[in-house]
Enzyme design. Structure first.
Site, mmCIF file in Angstrom:
data_model
loop_
_atom_site.group_PDB
_atom_site.id
_atom_site.type_symbol
_atom_site.label_atom_id
_atom_site.label_comp_id
_atom_site.label_asym_id
_atom_site.label_seq_id
_atom_site.Cartn_x
_atom_site.Cartn_y
_atom_site.Cartn_z
ATOM 1 N N GLY A 78 -35.373 62.479 -43.114
ATOM 2 C CA GLY A 78 -34.890 62.624 -44.488
ATOM 3 C C GLY A 78 -33.428 62.250 -44.661
ATOM 4 O O GLY A 78 -33.061 61.500 -45.573
ATOM 5 N N ASN A 106 -36.295 72.381 -51.815
ATOM 6 C CA ASN A 106 -36.595 72.993 -50.505
ATOM 7 C C ASN A 106 -36.451 74.516 -50.515
ATOM 8 O O ASN A 106 -37.101 75.206 -49.748
ATOM 9 C CB ASN A 106 -35.704 72.395 -49.416
ATOM 10 C CG ASN A 106 -34.257 72.279 -49.819
ATOM 11 O OD1 ASN A 106 -33.935 71.671 -50.838
ATOM 12 N ND2 ASN A 106 -33.370 72.865 -49.042
ATOM 13 N N SER A 149 -39.822 62.825 -44.314
ATOM 14 C CA SER A 149 -39.588 63.154 -42.914
ATOM 15 C C SER A 149 -40.866 63.733 -42.292
ATOM 16 O O SER A 149 -41.462 64.652 -42.875
ATOM 17 C CB SER A 149 -38.487 64.225 -42.911
ATOM 18 O OG SER A 149 -37.877 64.327 -41.686
ATOM 19 N N GLY A 150 -41.266 63.230 -41.134
ATOM 20 C CA GLY A 150 -42.544 63.623 -40.540
ATOM 21 C C GLY A 150 -42.677 65.099 -40.217
ATOM 22 O O GLY A 150 -43.769 65.674 -40.341
ATOM 23 N N HIS A 151 -41.562 65.731 -39.812
ATOM 24 C CA HIS A 151 -41.684 67.112 -39.329
ATOM 25 C C HIS A 151 -41.954 68.128 -40.418
ATOM 26 O O HIS A 151 -42.241 69.287 -40.118
ATOM 27 C CB HIS A 151 -40.445 67.500 -38.510
ATOM 28 C CG HIS A 151 -39.197 67.735 -39.313
ATOM 29 N ND1 HIS A 151 -38.733 68.991 -39.584
ATOM 30 C CD2 HIS A 151 -38.327 66.882 -39.899
ATOM 31 C CE1 HIS A 151 -37.613 68.906 -40.285
ATOM 32 N NE2 HIS A 151 -37.343 67.638 -40.491
ATOM 33 N N CYS A 197 -27.988 82.723 -47.722
ATOM 34 C CA CYS A 197 -26.921 83.449 -47.064
ATOM 35 C C CYS A 197 -27.041 83.128 -45.580
ATOM 36 O O CYS A 197 -27.599 83.902 -44.827
ATOM 37 C CB CYS A 197 -27.119 84.930 -47.337
ATOM 38 S SG CYS A 197 -26.006 86.006 -46.480
HETATM 39 N N1 PLP Z 1 -34.257 66.637 -48.233
HETATM 40 C C1 PLP Z 1 -34.883 67.825 -48.359
HETATM 41 C C2 PLP Z 1 -35.367 68.262 -49.706
HETATM 42 C C3 PLP Z 1 -35.079 68.631 -47.242
HETATM 43 O O1 PLP Z 1 -35.691 69.814 -47.370
HETATM 44 C C4 PLP Z 1 -34.599 68.184 -45.973
HETATM 45 C C5 PLP Z 1 -34.743 69.025 -44.767
HETATM 46 O O2 PLP Z 1 -34.702 70.239 -44.832
HETATM 47 C C6 PLP Z 1 -33.962 66.942 -45.897
HETATM 48 C C7 PLP Z 1 -33.809 66.199 -47.041
HETATM 49 C C8 PLP Z 1 -33.439 66.406 -44.582
HETATM 50 O O3 PLP Z 1 -34.499 66.010 -43.769
HETATM 51 P P1 PLP Z 1 -34.311 65.781 -42.187
HETATM 52 O O4 PLP Z 1 -34.109 67.141 -41.605
HETATM 53 O O5 PLP Z 1 -35.565 65.138 -41.741
HETATM 54 O O6 PLP Z 1 -33.133 64.909 -41.994
#
Ligand code: PLP
Length: 384
Positions: free
Chosen positions: A71, A150, A198-200, A323
Protein backbone atom coordinates in the site's frame (compact mmCIF):
# COMPACT_ATOMS: atom_id res chain seq x y z
CA UNK A 1 -3.96 -20.43 24.99
CA UNK A 2 -6.19 -20.12 21.95
CA UNK A 3 -5.72 -16.90 20.05
CA UNK A 4 -8.81 -14.97 18.95
CA UNK A 5 -7.51 -12.73 16.21
CA UNK A 6 -9.59 -9.58 15.74
CA UNK A 7 -6.94 -7.31 14.22
CA UNK A 8 -7.51 -8.06 10.56
CA UNK A 9 -7.36 -4.42 9.46
CA UNK A 10 -3.73 -4.43 10.64
CA UNK A 11 -2.93 -7.63 8.82
CA UNK A 12 -4.49 -11.01 8.09
CA UNK A 13 -3.39 -14.60 8.43
CA UNK A 14 -2.11 -16.23 5.27
CA UNK A 15 -4.79 -18.45 3.74
CA UNK A 16 -3.40 -22.04 3.77
CA UNK A 17 -4.15 -22.31 0.04
CA UNK A 18 -2.01 -19.19 -0.55
CA UNK A 19 0.86 -20.76 1.36
CA UNK A 20 0.51 -23.96 -0.69
CA UNK A 21 0.68 -21.96 -3.91
CA UNK A 22 3.77 -20.09 -2.73
CA UNK A 23 5.81 -22.98 -1.35
CA UNK A 24 7.10 -24.41 -4.66
CA UNK A 25 8.40 -20.95 -5.56
CA UNK A 26 10.21 -20.63 -2.25
CA UNK A 27 11.67 -24.13 -2.43
CA UNK A 28 12.19 -25.41 -5.97
CA UNK A 29 11.21 -22.83 -8.60
CA UNK A 30 13.67 -20.19 -7.53
CA UNK A 31 14.64 -18.87 -10.97
CA UNK A 32 14.80 -15.17 -11.73
CA UNK A 33 11.73 -14.26 -13.80
CA UNK A 34 14.08 -12.45 -16.17
CA UNK A 35 16.33 -15.46 -16.86
CA UNK A 36 16.23 -17.31 -20.17
CA UNK A 37 16.36 -20.88 -18.79
CA UNK A 38 13.61 -23.24 -17.69
CA UNK A 39 13.56 -22.10 -14.05
CA UNK A 40 13.41 -18.49 -15.22
CA UNK A 41 10.52 -19.27 -17.56
CA UNK A 42 8.66 -21.00 -14.74
CA UNK A 43 8.93 -17.88 -12.60
CA UNK A 44 8.04 -15.60 -15.50
CA UNK A 45 4.94 -17.68 -16.19
CA UNK A 46 3.97 -17.60 -12.51
CA UNK A 47 4.21 -13.80 -12.40
CA UNK A 48 2.11 -13.56 -15.57
CA UNK A 49 -0.50 -15.84 -14.03
CA UNK A 50 -0.55 -13.78 -10.84
CA UNK A 51 -1.11 -10.64 -12.92
CA UNK A 52 -4.09 -12.29 -14.59
CA UNK A 53 -5.54 -13.41 -11.27
CA UNK A 54 -5.28 -9.91 -9.79
CA UNK A 55 -6.64 -8.35 -13.01
CA UNK A 56 -9.64 -10.70 -12.92
CA UNK A 57 -10.45 -9.58 -9.37
CA UNK A 58 -10.36 -5.89 -10.37
CA UNK A 59 -11.84 -6.30 -13.86
CA UNK A 60 -8.85 -4.58 -15.44
CA UNK A 61 -6.25 -5.51 -18.04
CA UNK A 62 -3.15 -7.30 -16.68
CA UNK A 63 -0.93 -4.60 -18.21
CA UNK A 64 -2.67 -1.97 -16.07
CA UNK A 65 -1.10 -3.46 -12.94
CA UNK A 66 2.30 -2.53 -11.55
CA UNK A 67 3.37 -4.99 -8.89
CA UNK A 68 5.11 -3.49 -5.87
CA UNK A 69 5.74 -3.92 -2.13
CA UNK A 70 2.27 -2.88 -0.93
CA UNK A 71 0.00 0.00 0.00
CA UNK A 72 2.59 2.56 1.03
CA UNK A 73 4.61 2.14 -2.15
CA UNK A 74 1.52 2.32 -4.36
CA UNK A 75 0.48 5.58 -2.70
CA UNK A 76 3.98 7.06 -3.13
CA UNK A 77 4.06 5.96 -6.78
CA UNK A 78 0.63 7.44 -7.53
CA UNK A 79 1.32 10.87 -5.99
CA UNK A 80 4.91 11.27 -7.06
CA UNK A 81 4.15 9.91 -10.52
CA UNK A 82 1.36 12.44 -11.08
CA UNK A 83 3.42 15.26 -9.58
CA UNK A 84 6.21 14.59 -12.07
CA UNK A 85 4.01 13.89 -15.07
CA UNK A 86 1.83 17.03 -14.86
CA UNK A 87 4.10 19.97 -13.96
CA UNK A 88 1.43 22.48 -15.01
CA UNK A 89 -1.00 21.17 -12.37
CA UNK A 90 0.13 21.86 -8.86
CA UNK A 91 -3.03 21.36 -6.79
CA UNK A 92 -3.92 18.13 -4.97
CA UNK A 93 -6.94 17.15 -2.87
CA UNK A 94 -7.03 14.55 -0.08
CA UNK A 95 -9.45 13.80 2.74
CA UNK A 96 -8.59 14.51 6.36
CA UNK A 97 -9.00 10.85 7.34
CA UNK A 98 -6.58 9.25 4.87
CA UNK A 99 -3.96 6.73 5.95
CA UNK A 100 -0.71 8.30 7.26
CA UNK A 101 1.02 7.22 4.03
CA UNK A 102 -1.22 9.58 2.03
CA UNK A 103 -0.94 12.37 4.58
CA UNK A 104 2.87 12.08 4.64
CA UNK A 105 3.09 12.24 0.85
CA UNK A 106 0.72 15.22 0.86
CA UNK A 107 3.10 16.93 3.28
CA UNK A 108 6.00 16.13 0.94
CA UNK A 109 4.05 17.68 -1.96
CA UNK A 110 3.55 20.86 0.08
CA UNK A 111 7.30 21.04 0.66
CA UNK A 112 7.79 20.76 -3.13
CA UNK A 113 5.61 23.84 -3.58
CA UNK A 114 2.31 22.14 -4.40
CA UNK A 115 -0.95 23.20 -2.80
CA UNK A 116 -2.94 20.50 -1.02
CA UNK A 117 -6.58 20.96 0.03
CA UNK A 118 -7.85 18.69 2.80
CA UNK A 119 -11.55 17.84 2.73
CA UNK A 120 -13.28 16.99 6.01
CA UNK A 121 -15.87 14.44 7.10
CA UNK A 122 -18.96 14.63 9.30
CA UNK A 123 -19.51 12.95 12.67
CA UNK A 124 -20.31 9.66 10.96
CA UNK A 125 -17.16 9.78 8.83
CA UNK A 126 -18.98 10.78 5.63
CA UNK A 127 -16.90 12.80 3.18
CA UNK A 128 -18.07 16.41 2.72
CA UNK A 129 -18.93 16.19 -0.98
CA UNK A 130 -19.89 19.87 -1.17
CA UNK A 131 -16.43 20.82 0.11
CA UNK A 132 -14.86 18.34 -2.31
CA UNK A 133 -16.65 19.89 -5.27
CA UNK A 134 -15.72 23.38 -4.11
CA UNK A 135 -12.07 22.34 -3.79
CA UNK A 136 -11.74 21.24 -7.42
CA UNK A 137 -9.93 23.71 -9.71
CA UNK A 138 -8.64 23.74 -13.27
CA UNK A 139 -5.12 23.12 -11.93
CA UNK A 140 -6.17 20.18 -9.71
CA UNK A 141 -3.91 17.31 -10.74
CA UNK A 142 -5.16 14.57 -8.44
CA UNK A 143 -7.84 13.78 -5.89
CA UNK A 144 -7.00 10.96 -3.51
CA UNK A 145 -9.57 9.23 -1.31
CA UNK A 146 -9.70 5.91 0.45
CA UNK A 147 -12.34 3.33 -0.46
CA UNK A 148 -12.69 2.29 3.19
CA UNK A 149 -11.23 3.78 6.33
CA UNK A 150 -8.79 1.55 8.19
CA UNK A 151 -9.91 2.73 11.65
CA UNK A 152 -13.69 3.03 11.29
CA UNK A 153 -14.39 0.93 8.19
CA UNK A 154 -16.50 3.82 6.82
CA UNK A 155 -16.90 3.62 3.03
CA UNK A 156 -16.58 6.64 0.80
CA UNK A 157 -19.09 6.90 -2.11
CA UNK A 158 -16.60 6.28 -4.90
CA UNK A 159 -19.09 6.60 -7.77
CA UNK A 160 -20.25 10.01 -6.62
CA UNK A 161 -16.69 11.15 -5.93
CA UNK A 162 -15.56 9.94 -9.36
CA UNK A 163 -18.44 11.85 -10.98
CA UNK A 164 -17.33 15.10 -9.35
CA UNK A 165 -13.62 14.62 -9.98
CA UNK A 166 -13.88 13.47 -13.59
CA UNK A 167 -16.35 16.27 -14.31
CA UNK A 168 -13.59 18.73 -13.43
CA UNK A 169 -10.87 16.97 -15.44
CA UNK A 170 -8.73 15.85 -12.48
CA UNK A 171 -7.28 12.40 -11.94
CA UNK A 172 -8.71 10.15 -9.22
CA UNK A 173 -6.59 7.95 -6.97
CA UNK A 174 -8.27 5.45 -4.65
CA UNK A 175 -6.46 3.85 -1.73
CA UNK A 176 -8.26 0.50 -1.73
CA UNK A 177 -5.96 -1.16 0.80
CA UNK A 178 -8.78 -1.88 3.27
CA UNK A 179 -11.44 -2.51 0.65
CA UNK A 180 -10.07 -5.41 -1.38
CA UNK A 181 -11.68 -8.68 -0.36
CA UNK A 182 -14.31 -6.82 1.67
CA UNK A 183 -16.31 -4.96 -1.00
CA UNK A 184 -16.35 -5.44 -4.79
CA UNK A 185 -13.97 -3.15 -6.66
CA UNK A 186 -14.62 -3.08 -10.39
CA UNK A 187 -12.34 -0.79 -12.38
CA UNK A 188 -14.37 -1.41 -15.55
CA UNK A 189 -17.29 0.45 -13.94
CA UNK A 190 -15.52 2.92 -11.65
CA UNK A 191 -13.71 5.69 -13.54
CA UNK A 192 -10.65 5.60 -11.30
CA UNK A 193 -7.19 6.39 -12.71
CA UNK A 194 -4.99 4.96 -9.97
CA UNK A 195 -5.78 2.41 -7.27
CA UNK A 196 -3.45 0.77 -4.78
CA UNK A 197 -3.71 -2.20 -2.45
CA UNK A 198 -1.69 -4.67 -0.44
CA UNK A 199 -1.76 -8.48 -0.32
CA UNK A 200 -1.45 -8.89 3.44
CA UNK A 201 -4.81 -7.24 4.08
CA UNK A 202 -6.69 -10.04 2.34
CA UNK A 203 -4.94 -13.24 3.44
CA UNK A 204 -2.00 -12.88 1.07
CA UNK A 205 1.67 -12.39 1.98
CA UNK A 206 3.18 -9.23 3.42
CA UNK A 207 5.38 -6.91 1.36
CA UNK A 208 3.57 -7.34 -1.94
CA UNK A 209 0.79 -5.40 -3.60
CA UNK A 210 -0.02 -3.51 -6.77
CA UNK A 211 -0.84 -0.14 -8.22
CA UNK A 212 -3.52 -0.10 -10.91
CA UNK A 213 -2.67 2.57 -13.50
CA UNK A 214 -5.45 3.14 -16.02
CA UNK A 215 -4.39 2.41 -19.58
CA UNK A 216 -3.19 5.58 -21.29
CA UNK A 217 -2.06 7.33 -18.13
CA UNK A 218 1.68 7.75 -18.43
CA UNK A 219 3.57 8.11 -15.17
CA UNK A 220 7.33 8.30 -14.76
CA UNK A 221 8.98 5.08 -13.49
CA UNK A 222 8.84 4.92 -9.71
CA UNK A 223 11.88 2.75 -9.12
CA UNK A 224 14.63 3.28 -11.65
CA UNK A 225 16.54 0.16 -12.54
CA UNK A 226 15.69 -2.87 -14.65
CA UNK A 227 12.99 -3.43 -17.22
CA UNK A 228 10.65 -5.16 -14.75
CA UNK A 229 7.00 -4.04 -14.59
CA UNK A 230 7.39 -2.54 -18.08
CA UNK A 231 10.07 -0.23 -16.73
CA UNK A 232 7.72 1.32 -14.17
CA UNK A 233 9.29 -0.40 -11.19
CA UNK A 234 12.72 -1.91 -11.57
CA UNK A 235 14.00 -4.74 -9.37
CA UNK A 236 13.91 -8.54 -9.39
CA UNK A 237 10.33 -9.72 -8.95
CA UNK A 238 9.25 -11.21 -5.62
CA UNK A 239 8.00 -14.34 -7.37
CA UNK A 240 6.69 -16.31 -4.33
CA UNK A 241 5.04 -13.15 -2.99
CA UNK A 242 3.38 -12.41 -6.31
CA UNK A 243 2.18 -16.01 -6.63
CA UNK A 244 0.64 -15.55 -3.17
CA UNK A 245 -0.91 -12.22 -4.20
CA UNK A 246 -2.47 -13.86 -7.26
CA UNK A 247 -3.90 -16.76 -5.27
CA UNK A 248 -5.17 -14.42 -2.52
CA UNK A 249 -6.92 -12.32 -5.19
CA UNK A 250 -8.63 -15.37 -6.66
CA UNK A 251 -9.77 -16.44 -3.18
CA UNK A 252 -10.86 -12.91 -2.22
CA UNK A 253 -13.20 -12.77 -5.20
CA UNK A 254 -14.56 -16.25 -4.44
CA UNK A 255 -15.15 -15.48 -0.74
CA UNK A 256 -16.71 -12.04 -1.23
CA UNK A 257 -20.29 -13.31 -0.59
CA UNK A 258 -19.12 -14.28 2.92
CA UNK A 259 -19.16 -10.63 3.98
CA UNK A 260 -22.81 -11.14 4.95
CA UNK A 261 -21.82 -13.75 7.53
CA UNK A 262 -19.05 -11.46 8.81
CA UNK A 263 -21.53 -8.58 9.10
CA UNK A 264 -23.83 -10.81 11.15
CA UNK A 265 -20.98 -11.58 13.56
CA UNK A 266 -19.98 -7.92 13.88
CA UNK A 267 -23.58 -6.78 14.34
CA UNK A 268 -24.18 -9.50 16.93
CA UNK A 269 -21.16 -8.28 18.89
CA UNK A 270 -22.21 -4.63 18.72
CA UNK A 271 -25.84 -5.36 19.69
CA UNK A 272 -24.67 -7.41 22.64
CA UNK A 273 -22.24 -4.75 23.82
CA UNK A 274 -24.74 -1.92 23.45
CA UNK A 275 -27.13 -3.85 25.67
CA UNK A 276 -24.56 -4.66 28.34
CA UNK A 277 -22.12 -1.73 28.46
CA UNK A 278 -23.03 1.87 29.27
CA UNK A 279 -21.29 4.91 27.79
CA UNK A 280 -20.29 3.11 24.60
CA UNK A 281 -19.83 4.96 21.33
CA UNK A 282 -19.45 2.99 18.09
CA UNK A 283 -17.73 5.30 15.65
CA UNK A 284 -19.00 5.22 12.08
CA UNK A 285 -21.99 3.00 12.91
CA UNK A 286 -24.30 5.55 11.26
CA UNK A 287 -22.57 5.21 7.88
CA UNK A 288 -22.13 2.51 5.27
CA UNK A 289 -19.19 0.55 6.71
CA UNK A 290 -17.02 -2.46 6.01
CA UNK A 291 -18.77 -5.54 7.39
CA UNK A 292 -15.73 -6.56 9.43
CA UNK A 293 -14.88 -3.41 11.39
CA UNK A 294 -16.08 -2.18 14.77
CA UNK A 295 -14.47 0.86 16.39
CA UNK A 296 -15.58 0.89 20.01
CA UNK A 297 -15.02 3.82 22.37
CA UNK A 298 -15.72 3.33 26.06
CA UNK A 299 -15.98 6.42 28.23
CA UNK A 300 -13.77 6.51 31.32
CA UNK A 301 -10.99 4.07 30.46
CA UNK A 302 -7.77 3.78 28.46
CA UNK A 303 -8.01 1.83 25.21
CA UNK A 304 -4.43 0.66 25.71
CA UNK A 305 -5.33 -0.86 29.11
CA UNK A 306 -8.27 -2.70 27.60
CA UNK A 307 -6.09 -3.96 24.74
CA UNK A 308 -3.61 -5.37 27.27
CA UNK A 309 -6.38 -7.07 29.30
CA UNK A 310 -7.75 -8.66 26.14
CA UNK A 311 -4.26 -9.69 25.08
CA UNK A 312 -3.77 -11.51 28.42
CA UNK A 313 -6.83 -13.55 27.48
CA UNK A 314 -5.56 -14.31 23.97
CA UNK A 315 -7.68 -11.73 22.14
CA UNK A 316 -5.77 -9.59 19.63
CA UNK A 317 -7.27 -6.17 18.89
CA UNK A 318 -5.78 -2.77 18.23
CA UNK A 319 -6.40 0.70 19.58
CA UNK A 320 -7.18 1.71 16.00
CA UNK A 321 -4.33 4.22 16.24
CA UNK A 322 -6.62 5.99 18.71
CA UNK A 323 -3.90 5.94 21.29
CA UNK A 324 -0.75 4.20 20.19
CA UNK A 325 1.64 3.05 22.89
CA UNK A 326 2.95 5.95 24.91
CA UNK A 327 1.00 8.48 22.89
CA UNK A 328 -2.17 9.92 24.33
CA UNK A 329 -3.26 11.91 21.29
CA UNK A 330 -6.56 10.80 19.73
CA UNK A 331 -6.24 9.60 16.15
CA UNK A 332 -6.57 12.11 13.31
CA UNK A 333 -9.63 10.15 12.14
CA UNK A 334 -11.54 10.50 15.42
CA UNK A 335 -10.51 14.14 15.63
CA UNK A 336 -11.75 14.83 12.09
CA UNK A 337 -15.06 13.17 13.01
CA UNK A 338 -15.37 15.33 16.10
CA UNK A 339 -15.68 12.38 18.50
CA UNK A 340 -15.80 13.73 22.06
CA UNK A 341 -12.52 13.64 24.01
CA UNK A 342 -14.39 11.76 26.77
CA UNK A 343 -14.56 8.78 24.42
CA UNK A 344 -11.47 8.92 22.18
CA UNK A 345 -9.02 7.70 24.84
CA UNK A 346 -11.01 4.52 25.46
CA UNK A 347 -11.02 3.28 21.89
CA UNK A 348 -10.31 -0.20 20.56
CA UNK A 349 -10.76 -1.53 17.04
CA UNK A 350 -12.06 -5.02 16.44
CA UNK A 351 -11.66 -6.23 12.87
CA UNK A 352 -12.95 -9.64 11.77
CA UNK A 353 -12.12 -11.87 8.82
CA UNK A 354 -13.57 -14.85 7.01
CA UNK A 355 -11.74 -17.02 9.55
CA UNK A 356 -13.61 -15.47 12.52
CA UNK A 357 -16.22 -17.77 14.09
CA UNK A 358 -19.45 -17.10 16.03
CA UNK A 359 -17.92 -18.99 18.95
CA UNK A 360 -15.05 -16.48 19.08
CA UNK A 361 -17.48 -13.56 18.93
CA UNK A 362 -19.51 -15.08 21.77
CA UNK A 363 -16.37 -15.41 23.87
CA UNK A 364 -15.37 -11.80 23.27
CA UNK A 365 -18.83 -10.37 23.92
CA UNK A 366 -18.96 -12.39 27.17
CA UNK A 367 -15.51 -11.13 28.20
CA UNK A 368 -15.62 -7.43 27.27
CA UNK A 369 -18.32 -6.00 29.57
CA UNK A 370 -16.59 -7.37 32.70
CA UNK A 371 -13.19 -6.05 31.62
CA UNK A 372 -14.64 -2.62 30.88
CA UNK A 373 -16.33 -2.54 34.28
CA UNK A 374 -13.12 -3.59 36.08
CA UNK A 375 -11.05 -0.95 34.30
CA UNK A 376 -13.59 1.78 34.95
CA UNK A 377 -13.69 0.83 38.62
CA UNK A 378 -9.89 0.78 38.93
CA UNK A 379 -9.68 4.19 37.21
CA UNK A 380 -12.16 5.55 39.75
CA UNK A 381 -10.00 4.20 42.60
CA UNK A 382 -6.93 5.71 40.99
CA UNK A 383 -8.65 9.10 40.90
CA UNK A 384 -9.88 8.87 44.53
N1 PLP B 1 -3.72 2.49 3.24
C1 PLP B 1 -4.55 1.98 4.17
C2 PLP B 1 -5.98 2.42 4.20
C3 PLP B 1 -4.08 1.06 5.10
O1 PLP B 1 -4.90 0.56 6.03
C4 PLP B 1 -2.70 0.67 5.04
C5 PLP B 1 -2.14 -0.27 6.03
O2 PLP B 1 -2.55 -0.31 7.18
C6 PLP B 1 -1.89 1.22 4.05
C7 PLP B 1 -2.43 2.13 3.17
C8 PLP B 1 -0.43 0.85 3.94
O3 PLP B 1 -0.30 -0.45 3.44
P1 PLP B 1 1.07 -1.28 3.58
O4 PLP B 1 1.20 -1.61 5.03
O5 PLP B 1 0.89 -2.47 2.73
O6 PLP B 1 2.17 -0.41 3.10
Amino acid sequence: MNVIYLDNNATTRLDPAVLDAMLPFLRDHYGNAGSAHTLGHLSEGAVAQAREQVAAMLACAPMELTFNSGGTEGINHAFRGVFEAFPAKRHFVVSLVEHPAVLAVAEWLRRQGAEVTSVGVDGDGRLDLVALEAALRPDTALVSVMAANNETGVLFPLDEIAGLVKGKGALLHVDATQAIGKIPIDTSKLPVDLLNFSGHKFHGPKGVGALYIRRGLRLKPFMLGGHQERGRRGGTENVPGLVGLGKASELAAAHLPEVHRIATLRDHLETDLRARVSELHITGAGSPRLANTSLLSFQGLEGEALLLKLNERGVCVSTGSACTTGQKEPSHVLRAMGVSAAFTGGTIRLSLSRFTTMEEIHQVSEMLPGLVEDLRRSDLFAMA
